[in-house]
Design a protein around this motif. Structure first.
Motif, PDB file in Angstrom:
ATOM      1  N   GLY A   1      -2.086  -5.825   4.165  1.00 46.09           N
ATOM      2  CA  GLY A   1      -2.561  -4.979   2.899  1.00 46.09           C
ATOM      3  C   GLY A   1      -2.600  -6.695   2.264  1.00 46.09           C
ATOM      4  N   GLY A   2      -2.039  -8.139   1.916  1.00 51.42           N
ATOM      5  CA  GLY A   2      -2.410  -8.913   1.221  1.00 51.42           C
ATOM      6  C   GLY A   2      -2.067  -9.323  -0.256  1.00 51.42           C
ATOM      7  N   SER A   3      -2.853  -9.971  -1.095  1.00 48.51           N
ATOM      8  CA  SER A   3      -3.123  -9.221  -2.304  1.00 48.51           C
ATOM      9  C   SER A   3      -3.328  -8.136  -2.213  1.00 48.51           C
ATOM     10  CB  SER A   3      -4.402  -9.783  -2.651  1.00 48.51           C
ATOM     11  OG  SER A   3      -3.792 -11.410  -2.683  1.00 48.51           O
ATOM     12  N   ASP A   4      -3.455  -7.534  -1.866  1.00 46.73           N
ATOM     13  CA  ASP A   4      -3.583  -5.869  -1.825  1.00 46.73           C
ATOM     14  C   ASP A   4      -2.144  -5.021  -1.883  1.00 46.73           C
ATOM     15  OD1 ASP A   4      -3.390  -3.402  -2.111  1.00 46.73           O
ATOM     16  OD2 ASP A   4      -5.000  -2.984  -0.674  1.00 46.73           O
ATOM     17  N   VAL A   5      -0.920  -5.316  -2.574  1.00 49.64           N
ATOM     18  CA  VAL A   5       0.515  -4.860  -2.019  1.00 49.64           C
ATOM     19  C   VAL A   5       0.099  -3.407  -2.550  1.00 49.64           C
ATOM     20  CG1 VAL A   5       1.221  -6.796  -3.610  1.00 49.64           C
ATOM     21  CG2 VAL A   5       0.651  -5.691  -5.007  1.00 49.64           C
ATOM     22  N   ARG A   6      -0.588  -2.643  -2.735  1.00 47.86           N
ATOM     23  CA  ARG A   6      -0.582  -0.925  -2.989  1.00 47.86           C
ATOM     24  C   ARG A   6      -0.710  -0.652  -2.037  1.00 47.86           C
ATOM     25  NH1 ARG A   6       0.448   0.692  -8.065  1.00 47.86           N
ATOM     26  NH2 ARG A   6      -0.444  -1.080  -9.432  1.00 47.86           N
ATOM     27  N   ALA A   7      -0.834  -1.053  -0.377  1.00 45.73           N
ATOM     28  CA  ALA A   7      -1.247  -0.976   0.993  1.00 45.73           C
ATOM     29  C   ALA A   7      -0.066  -1.368   1.632  1.00 45.73           C
ATOM     30  CB  ALA A   7      -1.670  -1.913   1.334  1.00 45.73           C
TER      31      ALA A   7
END
Length: 551
Positions: free
Chosen positions: A190-196
């Motif tokens: 996810g990286g910056s997409d912590v919702r992943a």
């Protein structure tokens, strides 16, 4: 018969090392930024700290901490899990020096007006010695607002966090007088997409705020893995949640927190960034389930402020190195600093440095006053994303130009410049890269339109003082009123917001010859291009002299 030529083997026309100087007393822009943002009371203390930091032996610590990078020890010689990182003694000495001088805690321990600006001054100076060891200092500073969300956790941990004692031993925090914090948010998918994120947390007993959970999963980046505790994001039944995960459980056992490997990074090498795995690791929930992003974002917002301050600090060190070289090096019959084109480049770099510093400390003031002033609260929230995008990005380009000022001497590892150049990009990446900052600005503007109006109002305080600035604000208004394809245009918009803020604070606080040169070169209708393209009538001499490092 002609006389035989004799070779002179003396070393000459080499610039002296920039050391044994006071980086606070030598920095008028910094002193001014601290003073106008209500932190002037720290000046004597900052100067004393700077006297230590500018010594040759202290600067050498930064070199050693990076030259001898951290080493991971996953197991002991008998095959038992160790999960330790070994640092060079220089790293520990820098940490001790920094914590004893409260670079991590002054903003929270001092009730005086301007405490954030005062603390930023100490960090600005400290950062110029070594970027990597600034990471745990920043996270320990930034964790405070998130810890305060859960009172019983804050009551236990804040006395250690705010301590001026550095204790690097791998023992339970309950046996220490001081503690440092890390953070583990991002995952490989996810990286910056912590919702992943896929890491999960299950309650040990009753679920809810302050309760015990067990976390299983991984983190792709965990900074400062030898910290005493970490803020961690993991999924619960209620959604993505924020946890405090200590290195040791309450019964004194090592937590199930395992270091997989250290990242082999471009720069920031004195700081051990790691991949970690949690295997039913013990943790406490901060706030309610499902509020993870909202609760950890307070920490993130404060670390972003330090990204801006850190980039401004590294840029200042590079500019000081460039000027120091140019004023001692002769070429084509003159000192470099007297060569017209070099003067243009140096002055332009000085302007970039001053603008970065001015914005960083204006934002520090907004953090100081956010709780009592709505304008400052909005400015702290959106201005930090704007500054994080622009200052960290411009600093990377400016460092490349500063290296060129030293020529080949700036490209060799004995110089400080290659390390500064490798270190500085981390600030534009860590805590959200440029696109993330721009999208954060768009989201904030859509959710709370007052945020953009706040920046516009802040910039307008300087209207009427500079024609280029006034015309630029008119163009900014046109840009803000255009609602077509906002994401495609986001970088342009945030760039303009950043330039408006920088110009406004310089117009209101810096000498006229600084503000005028900045506005003419950055805000003119044609925009700006390479460094060293200031107009011929800019006051090069005064701009450079204001930034001379005093040996």
């Amino acid at each position: 018969m002609s006389e035989k030529l004799q070779y002179d083997d003396r070393v000459f026309n080499q610039s002296p090392a920039l050391e044994d100087y006071n980086p606070f007393a030598s920095d008028e822009a910094l002193s001014q930024a601290v003073r106008v943002n209500n932190g002037g009371w720290v000046a004597e203390r900052a100067s004393g700290f700077a006297e230590i930091l500018g010594r040759a032996e202290t600067l050498k610590l930064g070199d050693l901490a990076n030259r001898f990078a951290p080493v991971l020890k996953t197991h002991d010689r008998f095959g038992n899990r160790a999960d330790e990182v070994e640092y060079h003694p220089a790293y520990h000495e820098l940490m001790r020096l920094s914590i004893e001088h409260e670079t991590h805690s002054l903003a929270w321990k001092n009730g005086r007006k301007g405490a954030h600006a005062a603390r930023s001054a100490l960090m600005f100076l400290r950062h110029q010695v070594d970027e990597g060891s600034s990471c745990p200092l920043t996270m320990t500073f930034a964790v405070v607002p998130s810890l305060k969300i859960q009172k019983e956790i804050a009551d236990e941990w804040l006395p250690r966090v705010l301590s001026d004692r550095y204790d690097p031993r791998l023992i339970p925090a309950t046996e220490k007088k001081g503690a440092i914090f890390g953070m583990a948010m991002t995952e490989r998918q996810g990286g910056s997409d912590v919702r992943a994120n896929t890491s999960v947390a299950n309650p040990v007993g009753p679920r809810g705020a302050g309760r015990e959970y067990r976390i299983t999963g991984h983190k792709w980046f965990c900074s400062a893995p030898m910290s005493d505790a970490f803020l961690v994001l993991a999924r619960t039944e209620g959604g993505l949640s924020c946890f405090l995960l200590p290195r040791f459980t309450p019964d004194g056992r090592k937590n199930d927190f395992h270091l997989q490997r250290l990242k082999d990074k471009l720069g920031n090498r004195s700081n051990a960034s790691s991949e970690v795995e949690f295997r039913d690791a013990w943790a406490l929930l901060i706030g309610e389930e499902g509020r993870g992003v909202a609760n950890i974002i307070e920490m993130v917002r404060h670390t972003r402020l330090d990204c801006i301050t850190g980039s401004a600090a590294t840029l200042r060190r590079a500019v000081a190195e460039s000027i120091n070289h140019a004023r001692h090096r002769r070429t084509f019959g003159k000192f470099l600093i007297d060569q017209p084109l070099m003067r243009n480049v140096l002055a332009d770099l000085c302007l970039e440095s001053e603008a970065a510093t001015a914005l960083a400390f204006r934002l520090s003031r907004s953090f100081d006053e956010a709780e009592t002033d709505e304008h400052e609260n909005f400015l702290a929230r959106i201005g930090t994303a704007v500054g994080k995008f622009w200052v960290t990005k411009r600093a990377v380009a400016a460092l490349g130009e500063a290296i060129e000022c030293l020529g080949g001497n700036g490209y060799v590892e004995e110089s400080a410049m290659p390390r500064l150049y490798r270190d500085i990009p981390v600030n534009s990446i860590w805590e959200g890269s440029g696109n993330v900052q721009c999208l954060d600005v768009l989201r904030a503007a859509a959710k709370e339109p007052e945020t953009l109006r706040t920046i516009r109002a802040e910039a307008s305080k300087a209207r009427g003082e500079n024609r280029d600035f006034d015309l630029f604000l008119d163009r900014l208004d046109t840009e803000l009123s255009d609602l077509e394809n906002p994401e495609i245009r986001a970088r342009r918009l945030v760039e303009m917001l950043a330039l408006a803020l920088q110009a406004a604070v310089l117009i209101r606080t810096a000498p006229g010859f600084i503000a005028d040169a900045f506005c003419r070169s950055r805000l003119g209708a044609g925009g700006f291009s390479a460094f060293g393209t200031l107009p011929a009538d800019a006051d090069f001499r005064r701009i450079i002299e204001r930034n001379l490092p005093v040996l």
